[in-house]
Design an enzyme around this catalytic site. Structure first.
Site, PDB file in Angstrom:
ATOM      1  N   LYS A 203      -3.512   6.655  -9.507  1.00  0.00           N
ATOM      2  CA  LYS A 203      -2.469   5.801 -10.071  1.00  0.00           C
ATOM      3  C   LYS A 203      -2.407   4.500  -9.273  1.00  0.00           C
ATOM      4  CE  LYS A 203       1.921   5.242  -9.549  1.00  0.00           C
ATOM      5  NZ  LYS A 203       1.973   3.788  -9.891  1.00  0.00           N
ATOM      6  N   PRO A 204      -3.108   3.464  -9.734  1.00  0.00           N
ATOM      7  CA  PRO A 204      -2.932   2.158  -9.107  1.00  0.00           C
ATOM      8  C   PRO A 204      -1.640   1.530  -9.598  1.00  0.00           C
ATOM      9  CG  PRO A 204      -4.469   1.981 -10.938  1.00  0.00           C
ATOM     10  CD  PRO A 204      -4.090   3.435 -10.827  1.00  0.00           C
TER      11      PRO A 204
ATOM     12  N   GLU B  85      -0.483   5.606   4.526  1.00  0.00           N
ATOM     13  CA  GLU B  85      -0.496   4.339   5.263  1.00  0.00           C
ATOM     14  C   GLU B  85       0.704   3.528   4.785  1.00  0.00           C
ATOM     15  OE1 GLU B  85      -3.236   0.407   5.821  1.00  0.00           O
ATOM     16  OE2 GLU B  85      -4.159   2.351   6.217  1.00  0.00           O
ATOM     17  N   LEU B  86       1.642   3.264   5.701  1.00  0.00           N
ATOM     18  CA  LEU B  86       2.965   2.779   5.316  1.00  0.00           C
ATOM     19  C   LEU B  86       3.244   1.384   5.884  1.00  0.00           C
ATOM     20  CD1 LEU B  86       4.744   6.227   5.810  1.00  0.00           C
ATOM     21  CD2 LEU B  86       3.638   5.318   3.745  1.00  0.00           C
TER      22      LEU B  86
END
Length: 524
Positions: free
Chosen positions: A188-189, A261-262
């Site tokens: 889901k891009p 990765e935030l």
């Protein structure tokens, strides 16, 4: 200076229309749709299909079926489409750069960074996968008598959720190692920047990837997010810390793994012995690449008091001279923001800071004359802890600059954040810079560069400490995280239980003596 997108050649626009017409059929959709706009102009760019929860389930079913045959292939066969993709991707560079600019609003030089990442990252894994995924001999329970090996099995079908700011760096760069590891992917891009991802999926299929292996779904996380996570064997996510926590909560009951990765509030330290001209140029890249919409970009800049005034003057002069615009050339140094909400956040943070006493050294205002989402690259001083941009992630072309008096103070202030994604240290003494870097609580630290050195080192892991993430991309972990490790051990010549003719007490004594002998001769 603006070069309006509407003035681009008809062939450029026609290329975009042709690509959209071809690739939207790759989205698993039951008929819903949504329109996206070009950030440069605010005008309609494309209409994309939307997926329902049922579509997501169908995507998983297709990916699971395709994954069975894919996982059974030798690694060399799984790598072959990737190598072809890299060749074709390089050959069609300008086409993908055009698409990236149209859908994100970024400057072409920043789109080119994505191009480089999606060339070098997949190539690295294509070269290294055979060795990384090969079975490995491990020491057995007993020398000669026990043969033990470590094997890597694919997770199954990976749920991939990727962001709008670097759509193919994250979307393609993270999906390809999952595929090489033997998995299927349901991806889901972000809908705003799905065109570039779909273009790459289409190209991978042309290069030999099985059609159903990489499924794409589009839609609101509130509508399809639970189904996406609920059917995955592993989740890979890049985005905000808030969203990362929600994904971890949803993954926990199913006991599936995830990598996140935030966000970041990344520091840059300019020591008193730094080359100030290089540091100022480096700060331009570090702070304003992709209009600051980069999770590893610099938002806090700490400068030693001995060189503070000189550095700020050089940095501000270079910032004011930056060329902004929307042409499809490499001339511009910064493009547009991507979403109206980002412009709102940047504007609010700067206005609030100024109201509370911050000083604007450069920039500080929107530029609607260039386009609806342009904002000047902005430098602020006199920023205090009661201002939102002091600790909160702005995610725009805004940096605050602070003085420090000692190396120890700089390190302490750099670490004074709940985030720990990226950092930067500038000094003429590289050994000193590396010593300082080792004390900063961040997953990547660059010396005499803002972010590119670590980002482009694909052999090394990249990710966040503290609230900036879990797991790593790049390096061996960027591939192996998509696998389950399996140990196979076979026993020969001797049993592990006591032989029938020997009492267990005697057997225990024999084993104990064996342990002493193995230790003495370093067999254990």
């Amino acid at each position: 200076m603006l070069t309006n997108m509407a003035t681009q050649t008809a062939s450029t626009r026609a290329l975009s229309d042709a690509v959209v017409s071809k690739i939207t059929g790759l989205v698993v959709s039951d008929g819903g749709s949504t329109a996206i706009n070009a950030p440069f102009t605010g005008e309609p760019l494309a209409t994309l299909p939307l997926s329902s929860a049922g579509d997501v389930e169908l995507a998983y079913a297709k990916a699971r079926e395709a994954q069975k045959a894919w996982a059974a292939l030798p690694v060399a066969d799984r790598v072959r489409p990737v190598l072809k993709f890299v060749d074709e991707f390089i050959a069609r560079r300008d086409e993908i750069l055009d698409i990236l600019q149209w859908e994100t609003g970024k400057a072409r030089r920043h789109a080119f960074e994505e191009f480089l990442d999606v060339t070098l990252g997949p190539l690295y894994y294509a070269r290294k996968a055979g060795k990384l995924l090969a079975p490995k001999r491990r020491a057995g329970a007993f020398p000669i008598a026990t043969r033990t090996s470590e094997h890597r099995q694919p997770k199954g079908v990976v749920g991939m959720i990727t962001p709008w700011n670097y759509p193919i760096s994250m979307g393609v760069g993270d999906t390809i190692p999952a595929l090489i590891a033997g998995n299927g992917v349901v991806h889901k891009p972000d809908t705003q920047t799905a065109l570039s991802v779909l273009w790459c999926v289409d190209l991978m299929i042309e290069c030999g990837l099985p059609r159903d292996l990489w499924q794409v779904v589009l839609g609101d996380p509130a509508e399809i997010g639970d189904t996406l996570i609920g059917n995955a064997d592993y989740i890979a996510f890049t985005g905000s810390t808030r969203a990362g926590r929600l994904i971890a909560e949803k993954a926990a009951p199913r006991l599936i793994g995830y990598s996140l990765e935030l966000g970041g509030k990344n520091p840059m330290i300019v020591l008193e012995d730094a080359d100030l001209d290089k540091a100022a140029r480096g700060a331009i890249r570090a702070c304003f690449s992709n209009a600051g919409q980069l999770c590893i970009s610099i938002e806090r800049l700490f400068v030693h008091e001995k060189v503070y005034d000189a550095f700020v003057e050089k940095f501000a002069t270079a910032t004011r001279a930056m060329k902004l615009g929307s042409s499809l050339t490499f001339d511009e140094q910064m493009g547009s923001l991507t979403y109206p909400r980002q412009l709102e956040t940047v504007t609010t943070h700067v206005e609030q800071a100024v109201e509370k006493g911050a000083t604007v050294v450069a920039g500080g205002k929107a530029r609607p004359d260039l386009g609806p989402l342009f904002y000047e690259p902005t430098i602020l001083t006199d920023v205090t802890t009661d201002m939102d941009l002091c600790a909160g992630e702005t995610f725009g072309p805004v940096v605050s600059v602070y003085r420090f008096s000692s190396e120890e103070e700089a390190i302490e202030r750099a670490n004074d954040t709940s985030y720990g994604l990226n950092a930067s240290v500038w000094t003429k003494n590289v050994a000193r810079g590396r010593r300082v870097a080792a004390r900063i609580q961040a997953g990547t630290v660059n010396v005499n560069e803002g972010y590119g050195s670590a980002m482009a080192s694909h052999d090394a892991p990249m990710g966040g400490m503290k609230q900036s993430g879990v797991g790593r991309r790049h390096g061996s972990e960027g591939l192996l995280k998509y696998t389950e490790v399996q140990t196979i051990a076979s026993q020969q010549f001797m049993e592990l239980d006591a032989p029938p003719q020997i009492a267990y007490a005697k057997y225990a004594d024999l084993l104990t003596s064996s342990l002493r002998t193995m230790k003495r001769f370093r067999l254990k």
